[in-house]
Motif scaffolding. Sequence first.
Motif, PDB file in Angstrom:
ATOM      1  N   TYR A   1       0.862  -1.181   0.000  1.00 19.40           N
ATOM      2  CA  TYR A   1       0.000   0.000   0.000  1.00 19.40           C
ATOM      3  C   TYR A   1       0.892   1.222   0.000  1.00 19.40           C
ATOM      4  N   TYR A   2       0.301   2.375  -0.276  1.00 22.85           N
ATOM      5  CA  TYR A   2       1.074   3.593  -0.497  1.00 22.85           C
ATOM      6  C   TYR A   2       0.645   4.648   0.511  1.00 22.85           C
ATOM      7  N   TYR A   3       1.647   5.253   1.181  1.00 15.78           N
ATOM      8  CA  TYR A   3       1.400   6.217   2.244  1.00 15.78           C
ATOM      9  C   TYR A   3       1.882   7.603   1.796  1.00 15.78           C
ATOM     10  N   ASN A   4       0.998   8.593   1.947  1.00 12.16           N
ATOM     11  CA  ASN A   4       1.327   9.978   1.598  1.00 12.16           C
ATOM     12  C   ASN A   4       1.772  10.686   2.875  1.00 12.16           C
ATOM     13  N   PHE A   5       3.004  11.183   2.894  1.00  9.31           N
ATOM     14  CA  PHE A   5       3.533  11.844   4.083  1.00  9.31           C
ATOM     15  C   PHE A   5       2.826  13.161   4.371  1.00  9.31           C
ATOM     16  N   ARG A   6       2.463  13.901   3.346  1.00  6.57           N
ATOM     17  CA  ARG A   6       1.852  15.219   3.557  1.00  6.57           C
ATOM     18  C   ARG A   6       0.440  15.102   4.128  1.00  6.57           C
ATOM     19  N   THR A   7      -0.384  14.231   3.552  1.00  5.26           N
ATOM     20  CA  THR A   7      -1.779  14.120   3.994  1.00  5.26           C
ATOM     21  C   THR A   7      -1.978  13.080   5.078  1.00  5.26           C
ATOM     22  N   GLY A   8      -1.071  12.128   5.178  1.00  5.92           N
ATOM     23  CA  GLY A   8      -1.212  11.065   6.165  1.00  5.92           C
ATOM     24  C   GLY A   8      -2.166   9.968   5.721  1.00  5.92           C
TER      25      GLY A   8
ATOM     26  N   SER B   1      -3.415   6.713   3.286  1.00  6.46           N
ATOM     27  CA  SER B   1      -2.823   5.586   2.573  1.00  6.46           C
ATOM     28  C   SER B   1      -3.849   5.013   1.605  1.00  6.46           C
ATOM     29  N   THR B   2      -3.339   4.370   0.559  1.00  5.48           N
ATOM     30  CA  THR B   2      -4.203   3.798  -0.472  1.00  5.48           C
ATOM     31  C   THR B   2      -3.583   2.509  -0.983  1.00  5.48           C
ATOM     32  N   TRP B   3      -4.438   1.587  -1.434  1.00  6.88           N
ATOM     33  CA  TRP B   3      -3.962   0.330  -1.979  1.00  6.88           C
ATOM     34  C   TRP B   3      -3.507   0.486  -3.426  1.00  6.88           C
ATOM     35  N   SER B   4      -4.004   1.499  -4.132  1.00  6.82           N
ATOM     36  CA  SER B   4      -3.617   1.665  -5.535  1.00  6.82           C
ATOM     37  C   SER B   4      -2.437   2.620  -5.653  1.00  6.82           C
ATOM     38  N   ASP B   5      -1.550   2.298  -6.564  1.00  3.25           N
ATOM     39  CA  ASP B   5      -0.360   3.116  -6.792  1.00  3.25           C
ATOM     40  C   ASP B   5      -0.784   4.449  -7.404  1.00  3.25           C
ATOM     41  N   PRO B   6      -0.471   5.577  -6.768  1.00  7.62           N
ATOM     42  CA  PRO B   6      -0.913   6.872  -7.311  1.00  7.62           C
ATOM     43  C   PRO B   6      -0.307   7.178  -8.668  1.00  7.62           C
TER      44      PRO B   6
END
Length: 159
Positions: free
Chosen positions: A52-59, A61-66
């Motif tokens: 999964y993918y974690y966004n540091f700015r927004t906090g 996470s998503t299973w799909s690759d942005p």
Amino acid sequence: MSGLAFLALASAQLLPSALAAAKESAKKAADTFMFGGDKWRTVYDDMRKKAYYYNFRTGQSTWSDPRKAAEEDAHRWMVLIVIMLPFVLCFAAGAAYLVYVRVNHPDVLKGPKKPTKSGYTHSLAKAAKASKGKGPKQDEAAAAAAAAPADAAAAKKDN
């Protein structure tokens, strides 16, 4: 033990753990990327065996690759444009043709011309107008009346 043997033994034990730590650090560095002005990290979930993918700015996470989601959106728009382009061009060509006809041949779009009152009437139209309202019996009676004087004149001649 000599110092050299101790160093060889220590390096043999420390080398695999140092290599594992270096690999782990390289993996973490490779799993962090920048996309859309945000810093993202790929994290592996051991239970689901999926990343999964974690966004540091927004906090979030998503299973799909942005990165792939942005490519899919661009691909969808491209497919939509390619599919709709023939219809749009056909509509535009039809509209352009109507404008051309309206400018260069305005009489075509007005419909059929109405007859003018010139005073001339074709002979067939006159005959049709003269027999209008008369039934077949009236036509026979008129023909018989026209033929009666001719028959009377022929009978006088014979006498």
